[in-house]
Design an enzyme around this catalytic site. Sequence first.
Site, PDB file in Angstrom:
ATOM      1  N   GLN A 114     -24.466 -93.572 -31.920  1.00  0.00           N
ATOM      2  CA  GLN A 114     -24.377 -92.715 -31.015  1.00  0.00           C
ATOM      3  C   GLN A 114     -23.622 -91.166 -32.297  1.00  0.00           C
ATOM      4  O   GLN A 114     -23.418 -90.274 -31.280  1.00  0.00           O
ATOM      5  CB  GLN A 114     -22.953 -92.965 -29.734  1.00  0.00           C
ATOM      6  N   HIS A 132     -28.143 -89.293 -30.694  1.00  0.00           N
ATOM      7  CA  HIS A 132     -27.577 -88.093 -30.011  1.00  0.00           C
ATOM      8  C   HIS A 132     -27.649 -86.997 -31.045  1.00  0.00           C
ATOM      9  O   HIS A 132     -27.440 -86.294 -30.899  1.00  0.00           O
ATOM     10  CB  HIS A 132     -25.761 -87.478 -30.321  1.00  0.00           C
ATOM     11  N   CYS A 194     -33.313 -67.125 -35.634  1.00  0.00           N
ATOM     12  CA  CYS A 194     -34.015 -67.541 -35.975  1.00  0.00           C
ATOM     13  C   CYS A 194     -34.785 -66.267 -36.993  1.00  0.00           C
ATOM     14  O   CYS A 194     -35.559 -65.619 -36.103  1.00  0.00           O
ATOM     15  CB  CYS A 194     -34.892 -68.237 -34.507  1.00  0.00           C
ATOM     16  N   CYS A 197     -38.818 -66.351 -34.712  1.00  0.00           N
ATOM     17  CA  CYS A 197     -38.540 -65.314 -33.508  1.00  0.00           C
ATOM     18  C   CYS A 197     -37.018 -64.661 -33.518  1.00  0.00           C
ATOM     19  O   CYS A 197     -37.571 -63.818 -32.346  1.00  0.00           O
ATOM     20  CB  CYS A 197     -38.574 -66.701 -32.200  1.00  0.00           C
ATOM     21  N   GLY A 234     -16.998 -99.650 -32.262  1.00  0.00           N
ATOM     22  CA  GLY A 234     -16.367 -98.497 -32.470  1.00  0.00           C
ATOM     23  C   GLY A 234     -16.764 -97.605 -30.992  1.00  0.00           C
ATOM     24  O   GLY A 234     -16.267 -96.545 -31.395  1.00  0.00           O
ATOM     25  N   SER A 236     -15.795 -96.524 -27.148  1.00  0.00           N
ATOM     26  CA  SER A 236     -15.277 -97.001 -25.864  1.00  0.00           C
ATOM     27  C   SER A 236     -16.281 -96.658 -25.076  1.00  0.00           C
ATOM     28  O   SER A 236     -15.565 -96.667 -23.557  1.00  0.00           O
ATOM     29  CB  SER A 236     -13.746 -95.431 -25.810  1.00  0.00           C
TER      30      SER A 236
END
Length: 294
Positions: A114, A132, A194, A197, A234, A236
Amino acid sequence: MRTTTWQAEPITREPATEEDLDAVVELLAGRRLAVLTGAGISTDSGIPDYRGPDSPPRNPMTYQQFVGDPAFRRHYWARNHVGWHHMTATEPNAGHRALAALEQRGAVAGVVTQNVDLLHEAAGSRRVVDLHGHYNEVVCLQCGTTVTRTELDARLTALNPGWLERVEEVGDVEIAPDADAVIAATEDFVIAACEVCGGVLKPNIVYFGENVPRERVARAFEIVDDGDALLVAGSSLAVMSGLRFVRHAAREGKPVVVVNRGVTRGDALATVLLHAGTTETLVELDRRLPDVES
């Protein structure tokens, strides 16, 4: 990633004993492990945890805030500009290296993390799903162009000469697990658009309020399915993006070992709970678990 906040119930878990560790080793010996890691594995690398027992309250920026308000974007990029420099200096700790060694010996089928810090890859783990995303890539929300965070850093530094030095002099910085940092005043920070664009740039990580891409979730489930047991280290398990893998493993009848300081949302599904630090536990597992033939 779902935005629902989970609060740990006021349950005290006693620190793990040597007998507890023996039970984990006995349970996992000879099995290939799928591993799910959270921020707790990186605390010994100097990256604070969001939800650890001693962590201060934090309110991560949501996707809706980032895309909907230029002031939020400016604040985020100013904070991230400082936090990114800290993240690039972090190194894998012994826990990361232990997982890489276990994978080399066939005892780990893969790692689903994660975290966005890329420390598993830096330690030598080969089969990793960064659930992620990771901190070192930036994407344009309009045209989809991606650039490295290193490239963007050069642009932000040029747009904000002397800004990092001023922040360091004030000392008002707190590094957070998403390559972020807490800074009091960011009104004068100039953000970059960017170059293709002119669109909005965003770190290529999953914000609160976003969904993890389906293909990435599928690869993570493949790792869980390839394991004979699931080891959580590690985390939760406060958000569904991680908890779903624990639920899946439990439904499949696979042993689930949770190593974490403090309670987790998946405690009721665990075969064994180990209230301990991840680094020392993973190092000990690397020392005591046998090789596993493919």
